[in-house]
Design a protein around this motif. Structure first.
Motif, PDB file in Angstrom:
ATOM      1  N   LEU A  57      37.098  25.490   9.158  1.00 64.03           N
ATOM      2  CA  LEU A  57      36.595  26.362  10.216  1.00 64.03           C
ATOM      3  C   LEU A  57      37.678  27.347  10.663  1.00 64.03           C
ATOM      4  O   LEU A  57      37.418  28.539  10.808  1.00 64.03           O
ATOM      5  N   ILE A  58      38.892  26.857  10.857  1.00 59.88           N
ATOM      6  CA  ILE A  58      39.998  27.736  11.259  1.00 59.88           C
ATOM      7  C   ILE A  58      40.227  28.807  10.193  1.00 59.88           C
ATOM      8  O   ILE A  58      40.388  29.996  10.508  1.00 59.88           O
ATOM      9  N   ASP A  59      40.202  28.417   8.932  1.00 55.26           N
ATOM     10  CA  ASP A  59      40.409  29.371   7.836  1.00 55.26           C
ATOM     11  C   ASP A  59      39.315  30.444   7.818  1.00 55.26           C
ATOM     12  O   ASP A  59      39.592  31.629   7.654  1.00 55.26           O
ATOM     13  N   GLU A  60      38.071  30.020   7.988  1.00 50.53           N
ATOM     14  CA  GLU A  60      36.951  30.980   7.965  1.00 50.53           C
ATOM     15  C   GLU A  60      37.010  31.916   9.174  1.00 50.53           C
ATOM     16  O   GLU A  60      36.777  33.118   9.052  1.00 50.53           O
ATOM     17  N   LEU A  61      37.308  31.381  10.347  1.00 50.29           N
ATOM     18  CA  LEU A  61      37.431  32.225  11.544  1.00 50.29           C
ATOM     19  C   LEU A  61      38.579  33.215  11.385  1.00 50.29           C
ATOM     20  O   LEU A  61      38.491  34.363  11.826  1.00 50.29           O
ATOM     21  N   GLY A  62      39.663  32.792  10.747  1.00 53.93           N
ATOM     22  CA  GLY A  62      40.816  33.653  10.535  1.00 53.93           C
ATOM     23  C   GLY A  62      40.537  34.822   9.605  1.00 53.93           C
ATOM     24  O   GLY A  62      41.286  35.796   9.580  1.00 53.93           O
ATOM     25  N   ARG A  63      39.471  34.750   8.838  1.00 49.66           N
ATOM     26  CA  ARG A  63      39.086  35.859   7.946  1.00 49.66           C
ATOM     27  C   ARG A  63      38.352  36.968   8.690  1.00 49.66           C
ATOM     28  O   ARG A  63      38.176  38.057   8.150  1.00 49.66           O
ATOM     29  N   LEU A  64      37.936  36.708   9.923  1.00 50.02           N
ATOM     30  CA  LEU A  64      37.230  37.727  10.709  1.00 50.02           C
ATOM     31  C   LEU A  64      38.226  38.794  11.174  1.00 50.02           C
ATOM     32  O   LEU A  64      39.380  38.480  11.463  1.00 50.02           O
ATOM     33  N   PRO A  65      37.777  40.055  11.264  1.00 55.46           N
ATOM     34  CA  PRO A  65      38.701  41.114  11.699  1.00 55.46           C
ATOM     35  C   PRO A  65      39.159  40.899  13.137  1.00 55.46           C
ATOM     36  O   PRO A  65      38.366  40.544  14.014  1.00 55.46           O
ATOM     37  N   GLY A  66      40.452  41.077  13.355  1.00 51.71           N
ATOM     38  CA  GLY A  66      41.000  40.957  14.698  1.00 51.71           C
ATOM     39  C   GLY A  66      41.280  39.532  15.142  1.00 51.71           C
ATOM     40  O   GLY A  66      41.721  39.302  16.260  1.00 51.71           O
ATOM     41  N   ILE A  67      41.009  38.561  14.278  1.00 48.69           N
ATOM     42  CA  ILE A  67      41.245  37.156  14.617  1.00 48.69           C
ATOM     43  C   ILE A  67      42.443  36.659  13.803  1.00 48.69           C
ATOM     44  O   ILE A  67      42.367  36.514  12.588  1.00 48.69           O
ATOM     45  N   GLY A  68      43.543  36.403  14.482  1.00 50.09           N
ATOM     46  CA  GLY A  68      44.732  35.860  13.828  1.00 50.09           C
ATOM     47  C   GLY A  68      44.675  34.348  13.796  1.00 50.09           C
ATOM     48  O   GLY A  68      43.719  33.728  14.285  1.00 50.09           O
ATOM     49  N   PRO A  69      45.697  33.713  13.245  1.00 45.36           N
ATOM     50  CA  PRO A  69      45.707  32.247  13.123  1.00 45.36           C
ATOM     51  C   PRO A  69      45.587  31.513  14.458  1.00 45.36           C
ATOM     52  O   PRO A  69      44.866  30.520  14.563  1.00 45.36           O
ATOM     53  N   LYS A  70      46.304  31.996  15.481  1.00 41.55           N
ATOM     54  CA  LYS A  70      46.248  31.329  16.796  1.00 41.55           C
ATOM     55  C   LYS A  70      44.858  31.460  17.411  1.00 41.55           C
ATOM     56  O   LYS A  70      44.314  30.499  17.958  1.00 41.55           O
ATOM     57  N   SER A  71      44.285  32.669  17.350  1.00 40.73           N
ATOM     58  CA  SER A  71      42.934  32.880  17.896  1.00 40.73           C
ATOM     59  C   SER A  71      41.915  32.035  17.141  1.00 40.73           C
ATOM     60  O   SER A  71      41.009  31.444  17.738  1.00 40.73           O
ATOM     61  N   ALA A  72      42.053  31.966  15.817  1.00 35.09           N
ATOM     62  CA  ALA A  72      41.130  31.158  15.014  1.00 35.09           C
ATOM     63  C   ALA A  72      41.203  29.693  15.436  1.00 35.09           C
ATOM     64  O   ALA A  72      40.175  29.016  15.564  1.00 35.09           O
ATOM     65  N   GLN A  73      42.401  29.225  15.679  1.00 39.82           N
ATOM     66  CA  GLN A  73      42.581  27.831  16.103  1.00 39.82           C
ATOM     67  C   GLN A  73      41.948  27.610  17.477  1.00 39.82           C
ATOM     68  O   GLN A  73      41.243  26.615  17.689  1.00 39.82           O
ATOM     69  N   ARG A  74      42.176  28.542  18.424  1.00 45.93           N
ATOM     70  CA  ARG A  74      41.585  28.406  19.767  1.00 45.93           C
ATOM     71  C   ARG A  74      40.060  28.394  19.702  1.00 45.93           C
ATOM     72  O   ARG A  74      39.395  27.600  20.361  1.00 45.93           O
ATOM     73  N   ILE A  75      39.485  29.304  18.897  1.00 42.89           N
ATOM     74  CA  ILE A  75      38.023  29.368  18.779  1.00 42.89           C
ATOM     75  C   ILE A  75      37.489  28.085  18.148  1.00 42.89           C
ATOM     76  O   ILE A  75      36.476  27.534  18.591  1.00 42.89           O
ATOM     77  N   ALA A  76      38.168  27.595  17.112  1.00 45.74           N
ATOM     78  CA  ALA A  76      37.720  26.363  16.444  1.00 45.74           C
ATOM     79  C   ALA A  76      37.683  25.195  17.424  1.00 45.74           C
ATOM     80  O   ALA A  76      36.719  24.427  17.455  1.00 45.74           O
ATOM     81  N   PHE A  77      38.724  25.062  18.244  1.00 44.10           N
ATOM     82  CA  PHE A  77      38.742  23.955  19.199  1.00 44.10           C
ATOM     83  C   PHE A  77      37.741  24.173  20.335  1.00 44.10           C
ATOM     84  O   PHE A  77      37.197  23.208  20.869  1.00 44.10           O
ATOM     85  N   HIS A  78      37.469  25.423  20.666  1.00 45.00           N
ATOM     86  CA  HIS A  78      36.406  25.689  21.640  1.00 45.00           C
ATOM     87  C   HIS A  78      35.067  25.224  21.074  1.00 45.00           C
ATOM     88  O   HIS A  78      34.272  24.595  21.774  1.00 45.00           O
ATOM     89  N   ILE A  79      34.832  25.527  19.805  1.00 47.13           N
ATOM     90  CA  ILE A  79      33.585  25.109  19.156  1.00 47.13           C
ATOM     91  C   ILE A  79      33.487  23.581  19.145  1.00 47.13           C
ATOM     92  O   ILE A  79      32.417  23.014  19.422  1.00 47.13           O
ATOM     93  N   LEU A  80      34.584  22.904  18.861  1.00 45.36           N
ATOM     94  CA  LEU A  80      34.582  21.438  18.846  1.00 45.36           C
ATOM     95  C   LEU A  80      34.245  20.846  20.212  1.00 45.36           C
ATOM     96  O   LEU A  80      33.538  19.841  20.305  1.00 45.36           O
ATOM     97  N   GLU A  81      34.755  21.470  21.267  1.00 43.09           N
ATOM     98  CA  GLU A  81      34.560  20.946  22.616  1.00 43.09           C
ATOM     99  C   GLU A  81      33.267  21.412  23.273  1.00 43.09           C
ATOM    100  O   GLU A  81      32.843  20.844  24.274  1.00 43.09           O
ATOM    101  N   ALA A  82      32.625  22.450  22.728  1.00 41.10           N
ATOM    102  CA  ALA A  82      31.435  23.033  23.345  1.00 41.10           C
ATOM    103  C   ALA A  82      30.208  22.133  23.146  1.00 41.10           C
ATOM    104  O   ALA A  82      30.176  21.268  22.266  1.00 41.10           O
ATOM    105  N   ASP A  83      29.214  22.419  23.958  1.00 41.94           N
ATOM    106  CA  ASP A  83      27.945  21.704  23.872  1.00 41.94           C
ATOM    107  C   ASP A  83      27.297  21.969  22.509  1.00 41.94           C
ATOM    108  O   ASP A  83      27.271  23.103  22.029  1.00 41.94           O
ATOM    109  N   GLY A  84      26.750  20.938  21.896  1.00 39.66           N
ATOM    110  CA  GLY A  84      26.124  21.054  20.574  1.00 39.66           C
ATOM    111  C   GLY A  84      24.984  22.055  20.538  1.00 39.66           C
ATOM    112  O   GLY A  84      24.821  22.801  19.569  1.00 39.66           O
TER     113      GLY A  84
END
Length: 197
Positions: free
Chosen positions: A9-36
């Protein structure tokens, strides 16, 4: 490095424009913690946009039908076409409420280093639209960067032989800006585009 699905998930998010490794990691963990249910809606929205959205057969803007709402609108002025690089630029111009003509989306800008030449853009389609004599002005609204300027110059030269008025959006100093912070190109454009008071 995380294992399995989290790293994928982090790798795929990191392929999006404007999303660096740190942002990809933050988004991935937000997705993990968010409501299903929220994440299922997000996944559905992504799937739906890929399945339902296409490009307008006339102007190249995004649309869920064969033609976009702007091309279908009979109140739009058919004598003016505003040429932009991407669909997001159409929305930027529309937000101004200062333009009531039609659009043409090129699908990018000339960028020889990136392997994008005029033949990769929707220039042929633009020329086809100009062949019916209804259009009297083409407004070139490409980005004020190297690629946008190259595209504007190319289009300007090509269209100047057609007897159609070709204009370029003005550029220069932003409202609320200070002269001392303006770069030479911006300040030069402001002088070129000056008008009577």
């Amino acid at each position: 490095m995380y294992e399995g699905a989290v790293q994928e998930l982090i790798d795929e998010l990191g392929r999006l424009p404007g999303i660096g490794p740190k942002s990809a990691q933050r988004i991935a963990f937000h997705i993990l913690e968010a409501d299903g249910a929220d994440m299922r809606r997000l996944a559905t929205a992504i799937t739906d946009v890929k399945e339902r959205v296409k490009f307008c057969s006339i102007c190249g803007n995004v649309s869920e039908s064969e033609t976009c709402s702007i091309c279908r609108d009979p109140r739009r002025d058919p004598s003016a076409i505003c040429v932009v690089e991407e669909s997001k630029d159409v929305m930027a111009v529309e937000r101004t409420r200062a333009y009531r003509g039609r659009y043409h989306v090129l699908g990018g800008a000339i960028n020889p280093i990136g392997g994008v030449g005029p033949e990769q853009l929707r220039i042929r389609e633009l020329l086809n639209r100009l062949s019916d004599d209804a259009v009297t002005e083409v407004i070139i609204a490409t980005d004020p960067n190297l690629e946008g300027e190259a595209t504007a110059t190319y289009l300007g030269r090509m269209l100047s032989t057609l007897g159609i008025r070709v204009t370029r959006l003005a550029s220069g100093l932003p409202v609320g800006g200070d002269l001392e912070y303006a770069d030479e190109v911006t300040l030069g454009r402001a002088f070129e585009g000056r008008r009577n008071l």
